[in-house]
Write a protein that holds these residues in place. Sequence first.
Motif, PDB file in Angstrom:
ATOM      1  N   GLY A  20       0.787  -1.233   0.000  1.00  0.00           N
ATOM      2  CA  GLY A  20       0.000   0.000   0.000  1.00  0.00           C
ATOM      3  C   GLY A  20       0.814   1.276   0.000  1.00  0.00           C
ATOM      4  O   GLY A  20       2.014   1.287   0.325  1.00  0.00           O
ATOM      5  N   THR A  21       0.143   2.342  -0.393  1.00  0.00           N
ATOM      6  CA  THR A  21       0.735   3.680  -0.396  1.00  0.00           C
ATOM      7  C   THR A  21      -0.314   4.651   0.131  1.00  0.00           C
ATOM      8  O   THR A  21      -1.458   4.604  -0.307  1.00  0.00           O
ATOM      9  N   LEU A  22       0.087   5.490   1.064  1.00  0.00           N
ATOM     10  CA  LEU A  22      -0.832   6.493   1.625  1.00  0.00           C
ATOM     11  C   LEU A  22      -0.298   7.883   1.295  1.00  0.00           C
ATOM     12  O   LEU A  22       0.906   8.078   1.160  1.00  0.00           O
ATOM     13  N   GLN A  23      -1.196   8.820   1.183  1.00  0.00           N
ATOM     14  CA  GLN A  23      -0.754  10.183   0.926  1.00  0.00           C
ATOM     15  C   GLN A  23      -1.700  11.186   1.581  1.00  0.00           C
ATOM     16  O   GLN A  23      -2.917  11.018   1.547  1.00  0.00           O
ATOM     17  N   THR A  24      -1.080  12.213   2.154  1.00  0.00           N
ATOM     18  CA  THR A  24      -1.837  13.361   2.645  1.00  0.00           C
ATOM     19  C   THR A  24      -1.693  14.448   1.583  1.00  0.00           C
ATOM     20  O   THR A  24      -0.616  15.005   1.396  1.00  0.00           O
ATOM     21  N   ILE A  25      -2.780  14.694   0.866  1.00  0.00           N
ATOM     22  CA  ILE A  25      -2.694  15.573  -0.302  1.00  0.00           C
ATOM     23  C   ILE A  25      -2.591  17.038   0.106  1.00  0.00           C
ATOM     24  O   ILE A  25      -1.817  17.796  -0.459  1.00  0.00           O
ATOM     25  N   VAL A  26      -3.384  17.430   1.091  1.00  0.00           N
ATOM     26  CA  VAL A  26      -3.294  18.794   1.626  1.00  0.00           C
ATOM     27  C   VAL A  26      -2.703  18.667   3.027  1.00  0.00           C
ATOM     28  O   VAL A  26      -3.406  18.295   3.967  1.00  0.00           O
ATOM     29  N   SER A  28      -6.043  32.136  10.127  1.00  0.00           N
ATOM     30  CA  SER A  28      -4.713  32.247   9.538  1.00  0.00           C
ATOM     31  C   SER A  28      -3.714  31.323  10.236  1.00  0.00           C
ATOM     32  O   SER A  28      -2.566  31.241   9.841  1.00  0.00           O
ATOM     33  N   HIS A  29      -4.137  30.624  11.275  1.00  0.00           N
ATOM     34  CA  HIS A  29      -3.259  29.659  11.932  1.00  0.00           C
ATOM     35  C   HIS A  29      -3.516  28.277  11.343  1.00  0.00           C
ATOM     36  O   HIS A  29      -4.658  27.868  11.201  1.00  0.00           O
ATOM     37  N   TYR A  30      -2.421  27.585  11.047  1.00  0.00           N
ATOM     38  CA  TYR A  30      -2.550  26.289  10.384  1.00  0.00           C
ATOM     39  C   TYR A  30      -2.026  25.165  11.263  1.00  0.00           C
ATOM     40  O   TYR A  30      -1.119  25.379  12.080  1.00  0.00           O
ATOM     41  N   GLY A  31      -2.577  23.986  11.093  1.00  0.00           N
ATOM     42  CA  GLY A  31      -2.082  22.798  11.763  1.00  0.00           C
ATOM     43  C   GLY A  31      -1.929  21.671  10.772  1.00  0.00           C
ATOM     44  O   GLY A  31      -2.541  21.694   9.702  1.00  0.00           O
ATOM     45  N   PRO A  32      -1.140  20.671  11.104  1.00  0.00           N
ATOM     46  CA  PRO A  32      -0.886  19.580  10.162  1.00  0.00           C
ATOM     47  C   PRO A  32      -2.035  18.569  10.109  1.00  0.00           C
ATOM     48  O   PRO A  32      -2.623  18.233  11.138  1.00  0.00           O
ATOM     49  N   VAL A  33      -2.341  18.109   8.915  1.00  0.00           N
ATOM     50  CA  VAL A  33      -3.239  16.972   8.742  1.00  0.00           C
ATOM     51  C   VAL A  33      -2.413  15.726   9.004  1.00  0.00           C
ATOM     52  O   VAL A  33      -1.379  15.521   8.358  1.00  0.00           O
ATOM     53  N   THR A  34      -2.833  14.917   9.957  1.00  0.00           N
ATOM     54  CA  THR A  34      -1.996  13.785  10.376  1.00  0.00           C
ATOM     55  C   THR A  34      -2.582  12.432   9.966  1.00  0.00           C
ATOM     56  O   THR A  34      -2.159  11.403  10.472  1.00  0.00           O
ATOM     57  N   VAL A  35      -3.562  12.445   9.083  1.00  0.00           N
ATOM     58  CA  VAL A  35      -4.074  11.177   8.532  1.00  0.00           C
ATOM     59  C   VAL A  35      -3.964  11.233   7.007  1.00  0.00           C
ATOM     60  O   VAL A  35      -3.688  12.281   6.424  1.00  0.00           O
ATOM     61  N   ASP A  36      -4.191  10.090   6.385  1.00  0.00           N
ATOM     62  CA  ASP A  36      -4.143   9.987   4.925  1.00  0.00           C
ATOM     63  C   ASP A  36      -5.377  10.603   4.288  1.00  0.00           C
ATOM     64  O   ASP A  36      -6.495  10.455   4.783  1.00  0.00           O
ATOM     65  N   ASP A  37      -5.173  11.263   3.152  1.00  0.00           N
ATOM     66  CA  ASP A  37      -6.285  11.727   2.320  1.00  0.00           C
ATOM     67  C   ASP A  37      -6.619  10.696   1.245  1.00  0.00           C
ATOM     68  O   ASP A  37      -7.738  10.645   0.730  1.00  0.00           O
ATOM     69  N   LEU A  38      -5.614   9.923   0.892  1.00  0.00           N
ATOM     70  CA  LEU A  38      -5.714   8.966  -0.220  1.00  0.00           C
ATOM     71  C   LEU A  38      -4.962   7.699   0.160  1.00  0.00           C
ATOM     72  O   LEU A  38      -3.826   7.771   0.629  1.00  0.00           O
ATOM     73  N   ALA A  39      -5.631   6.564  -0.025  1.00  0.00           N
ATOM     74  CA  ALA A  39      -4.993   5.266   0.228  1.00  0.00           C
ATOM     75  C   ALA A  39      -5.136   4.410  -1.023  1.00  0.00           C
ATOM     76  O   ALA A  39      -6.245   4.256  -1.538  1.00  0.00           O
ATOM     77  N   LEU A  40      -4.016   3.894  -1.506  1.00  0.00           N
ATOM     78  CA  LEU A  40      -4.020   2.988  -2.660  1.00  0.00           C
ATOM     79  C   LEU A  40      -3.333   1.699  -2.234  1.00  0.00           C
ATOM     80  O   LEU A  40      -2.229   1.752  -1.687  1.00  0.00           O
ATOM     81  N   PHE A  41      -3.962   0.572  -2.471  1.00  0.00           N
ATOM     82  CA  PHE A  41      -3.247  -0.669  -2.158  1.00  0.00           C
ATOM     83  C   PHE A  41      -3.710  -1.821  -3.029  1.00  0.00           C
ATOM     84  O   PHE A  41      -4.805  -1.806  -3.588  1.00  0.00           O
ATOM     85  N   SER A  52      -7.396  -4.542  -6.520  1.00  0.00           N
ATOM     86  CA  SER A  52      -6.866  -3.182  -6.340  1.00  0.00           C
ATOM     87  C   SER A  52      -7.871  -2.382  -5.527  1.00  0.00           C
ATOM     88  O   SER A  52      -9.085  -2.506  -5.728  1.00  0.00           O
ATOM     89  N   PHE A  53      -7.356  -1.595  -4.601  1.00  0.00           N
ATOM     90  CA  PHE A  53      -8.212  -0.822  -3.697  1.00  0.00           C
ATOM     91  C   PHE A  53      -7.800   0.646  -3.684  1.00  0.00           C
ATOM     92  O   PHE A  53      -6.606   0.959  -3.750  1.00  0.00           O
ATOM     93  N   GLU A  54      -8.800   1.494  -3.559  1.00  0.00           N
ATOM     94  CA  GLU A  54      -8.547   2.929  -3.429  1.00  0.00           C
ATOM     95  C   GLU A  54      -9.574   3.521  -2.478  1.00  0.00           C
ATOM     96  O   GLU A  54     -10.762   3.199  -2.550  1.00  0.00           O
TER      97      GLU A  54
END
Lengths: 371, 371, 371, 371
Positions: free
Chosen positions: C206-212, C222-235, C246-248
């Motif tokens: 599998g491959t995970l990605q946080t797109i934003v 105007s204060h930002y924080g990190p997204v700490t989970v995946d936006d997209l999972a491909l496996f 194939s899964f998405e």
Amino acid sequence: MIGAGFMGAAHSQGWRVAPSFFDLNGPVEMALLVGRDPEKTAAAAEQWGWAESGVDWRAAIAREDIDIVDIVTPGDSHAEIALAALAAGKHVLCEKPLANTVAEAAEMTRAAERAEAAGVRSMVGFTYRRVPAVALARELVRAGRIGTVRQVRASYLQDWLTEESDPLAWRLQREHAGSGALGDIGAHAIDLAQYITGDQIEGVSGTLQTIVPERPLTAGGSHYGPVTVDDLALFTARFGPGYLGSFEATRFATGRKNSLRIEIAGSRGALSFDLESLNELGLYDSTEPATEQGFKRIMVTDPGHPYLEAWWPAGHLLGYEHGFSHQARDLVLAIRAGENPAPSFAEGLRVQRVLTAVEESADNGSAWTTV
Amino acid sequence: MIGAGFMGAAHSQGWRVAPSFFDLNGPVEMALLVGRDPEKTAAAAEQWGWAESGVDWRAAIAREDIDIVDIVTPGDSHAEIALAALAAGKHVLCEKPLANTVAEAAEMTRAAERAEAAGVRSMVGFTYRRVPAVALARELVRAGRIGTVRQVRASYLQDWLTEESDPLAWRLQREHAGSGALGDIGAHAIDLAQYITGDQIEGVSGTLQTIVPERPLTAGGSHYGPVTVDDLALFTARFGPGYLGSFEATRFATGRKNSLRIEIAGSRGALSFDLESLNELGLYDSTEPATEQGFKRIMVTDPGHPYLEAWWPAGHLLGYEHGFSHQARDLVLAIRAGENPAPSFAEGLRVQRVLTAVEESADNGSAWTTV
Amino acid sequence: MIGAGFMGAAHSQGWRVAPSFFDLNGPVEMALLVGRDPEKTAAAAEQWGWAESGVDWRAAIAREDIDIVDIVTPGDSHAEIALAALAAGKHVLCEKPLANTVAEAAEMTRAAERAEAAGVRSMVGFTYRRVPAVALARELVRAGRIGTVRQVRASYLQDWLTEESDPLAWRLQREHAGSGALGDIGAHAIDLAQYITGDQIEGVSGTLQTIVPERPLTAGGSHYGPVTVDDLALFTARFGPGYLGSFEATRFATGRKNSLRIEIAGSRGALSFDLESLNELGLYDSTEPATEQGFKRIMVTDPGHPYLEAWWPAGHLLGYEHGFSHQARDLVLAIRAGENPAPSFAEGLRVQRVLTAVEESADNGSAWTTV
Amino acid sequence: MIGAGFMGAAHSQGWRVAPSFFDLNGPVEMALLVGRDPEKTAAAAEQWGWAESGVDWRAAIAREDIDIVDIVTPGDSHAEIALAALAAGKHVLCEKPLANTVAEAAEMTRAAERAEAAGVRSMVGFTYRRVPAVALARELVRAGRIGTVRQVRASYLQDWLTEESDPLAWRLQREHAGSGALGDIGAHAIDLAQYITGDQIEGVSGTLQTIVPERPLTAGGSHYGPVTVDDLALFTARFGPGYLGSFEATRFATGRKNSLRIEIAGSRGALSFDLESLNELGLYDSTEPATEQGFKRIMVTDPGHPYLEAWWPAGHLLGYEHGFSHQARDLVLAIRAGENPAPSFAEGLRVQRVLTAVEESADNGSAWTTV
């Protein structure tokens, strides 16, 4: 070939391509293209692959080295050319509509039947019969796959007239075009419905409407003239065995570019076709278990499908002009086999009679009218 | 609520569910279910959530604690019950068709208009108006998104009568059902077309057909009786502004289970809807650049769409019975706001008049007939 | 029922509606709704039809008059509540995911298996199994209608995160949500694929990605924080018999609102499903004649289809929340029959293990990882 | 043209038809067809419109009257012929894959770059770039209509190997075919994804599978041999800007005949294409009002669409082989304009490198692999 407009390009493509993909039992030569303007016709002949060009269709018909005359001129000249060609013993392919009047079409039909005795063949160009999905639909009906036909829904939807400021083209004037959406595209819907079902329309009730009654004489001009043909034709038809069909032909179906749709419901199944997805046929089989019934989307691209043995592997689509190659193939093979090609002039006449009956009904308060 | 058949289940579901999802400006109580058979009605009341059950609709109407009478009996009893309920000062929701005859419907309409003076509301149950995609279609037409309407294509296609050996149900007998496909499902197509466009049908030319003319009196039986209603209705209609529409209602469209389709073409765009995909609306915008035009498939599940603010996140589908919750909501809110709900009895009467005109036309060789 | 959010509304609707349409072998009472805020919970209980409301889930579990505990709280509290409920001898329905960690899920599964000896039932809420088209798909695979499964394609596509300026919701923070698209919606794709095929996933890459990667802490802030989970999972997954899938899972599939798609190709046919058209199932039968093969669009609304005997006539659509009625039905009937409902906690654990294996693989350069 | 198989027919059709529909700034002559078998090649030349035929490709390349060499032989001979043709100063069109190995492809690319200095052009035949809907997709991405690309989903699905008893064709043997579904059809998916987005794949994680591991050596035979290429390829790719794409190439997607699907999600919209409906493009615009968003089905048949100015009126479909006419047009116009046609050999090499990286990853437990 006589005529060098848009349909001339399509027919030329048919004649050029057919011999490369189909075995025609011998060679086919594209001898002569006849048009009105010498220079333009010469250029078109060069472009489309005709050996020579000319402007005198009577001279063309007189040539001994020409066997087939393909007529793609406007409808008002069909009768004169076809009668002369048949008299000269040439096989004739005549683009639809067979003629602008029933009288002319009837005369052409009689001439074709006389010529047949001398082995001269004639055919009218309802090319959509040669879309593989349409040919398959007919085969399925004949094989009883949908049982007895119960009703038909046919429409030919285009939208190229929706802009009111578009000018008054010749197709919008009765004296040149004969009729509007009814004859131009409704004729295809009628022919396909009769072809697929194998039944004839015997009565109609119709309504015609000119949606935009006048248009500028020239693009952007301020002088207006009346549109004298129908923009929209709606009619109900009764087929020979008694079932009904609904028909629509329109150039005002916003968003539909070339949507010739036929749905046929039978006692054991149904068929669905749309020219905008011409490689597909919908088939419903109501003899399957109730929980597994559904419209099936058949990709009509299998080598076992009509005409497909000549083309590409399954899943590779055909386009609009392939029908013209199929038409050329069928005509040449019929001539060489000494058989009558279809659709005959008599079939073309029959469509004319239906169109005329629709107009009569519309003129008569939509009263039911026998064909 | 009076009536305990299939439509009773749907209406009950609407009454039960609406208060959980919509703010109705107060509580709604499901007081009493009236049926014919005491035991069955009691069981249905228990199952569907009605507090009490009974068999005497006159007694029900007389009760002071009941404000709304919802009539879901067969059409031939609508008039009597509705007239009594209105006379008793009850708000009335009457399932379509308003009545089996124009005379009855006209009397009900007059009664409703008189009752309105006393603040009594009445409404006829054309529930499909409350499908969000249909409501959105109307909004888009009103907002001018498709410009001036040019033509309409409406059909209601079902196939539950395709089996010839199915027995002669009461719906196939004129004395009980009033009419066949025309009144049962064609009425919906008429109402939706008028609702979405905002225009009235003023003339028609129609043809009716009974496709299977006789059926066994009982399942598998050898005694046959005549089908005395239409199986298929085809008609052309002219709307107030002059444009035409084609209509079809059939129970013989093999493979189509519940396909109420409406397409509306306008001068600037078009709309397309099919009840078999009721969460979707097709929208075509012909003012976009030519190379980017196309029918758009809008998933009508966005919280900004009609009624959707109450349901699920975008992309979560609604089903058939949600329309009944929306109907209950709209009726209750109108009553509480002191406004007239729609569609009114007058609108129901108008649909009856169109149906009658179609039948007259069909009896008269499809001659054009004014509504 | 414990929990009063969006899923609480859906579960409540299931509990309220199921008894009106299905025979549950006895009555079902909606006793108590437990939430955090007393006033809001009381209002929700009133709105959704619960007899009482409260804020103490431990007290709820202690009540003798309560037989079933339905847990619809966020995932991090599932284990504690479920373990307590099972210990108290209550049947448990736990919304998916079973827990936020494999360790918790494993403990819950052991507890469920122990409780089973005492006749206590447990079930995890993969509701999409109860969409009739999905249940039909499983039946068709079991009946051999598509032969041996050769490959699977599954994706769950949503687009509600495409706007970069949307704030950092709790679902985007690992400490609260456990995982992102993978666990939230990918879990459904995994469960359905295993359910329909009847086979288990045994290995993944599998491959995970946080797109934003970061978002404003508050809307418009105007204060930002990190997204700490995946936006997209491909496996890619290997199922027990050896075939691949194939899964998405994504929340960035612009234009796809709730598109859970499964395609299964077998040696004799194929199936195709999309949650955005949840009343339809595609079926392809490659044992038919080559010229008649095609994907069939089955309207899964026939009374013979799973769950449909209780609802409307053919062609009348179901919506999203019907699955919750089916879930309530299946759970109550299993309890009353003394049988184990499905999916069991063990099945929920199995899905958790697959999710964890995907994360491990993604952390390890997509290396193949055994479940 | 060198090579006379199925692709030879398609290329010939392209060369024959292009000059009839496009202005190529001068004539094009179909001089010579080279094959292996003298008689068959002569027949093919006659059928497809080549002036002469021969069996010696070296002699063909030596002829002064030949300007363009079109290579449609199997992949293992591409390098030798292309290198010789370039050395002889001929423009080269080479069917994909550029070669069976990266080493050969790299050598060809160097040769093409050297030849370019002398004005000699070269091009690799990824014809699907010339499907109008694909060319439109690229234009829309370039114009920013979908914003920044966020993810890609690409699959090429066929089903012609689903029958286990079909014999061991040369395409199933590594020594002849190089690779299986991956190189044969996956290469198209890779090229289209890179072409439409304008970005390069830089890393992959892949899994390959041979679904039917052995097949009869002859049709119906009892001797079996091993299938030594992949039947199914699944991989995840990272594009230059960092976004991910999922890819699938399979010959076991039962019911999918030639379904090359690409979906591209961006920050402002999305695109969707399927080669089985090659005249259509799906476009979603997420900057529209939320209640009017939806996937639009653009019929890519408008005269304003790429290549369409040469063909038929709007709504008249193109087919599979039109891409070959477009390819011939683009090559001839580039040569005559003194410009490099696309895709270059370097682009073909790039696709080879991706394929090789997928195979390496698959051999290495799906580990992430840099291209």
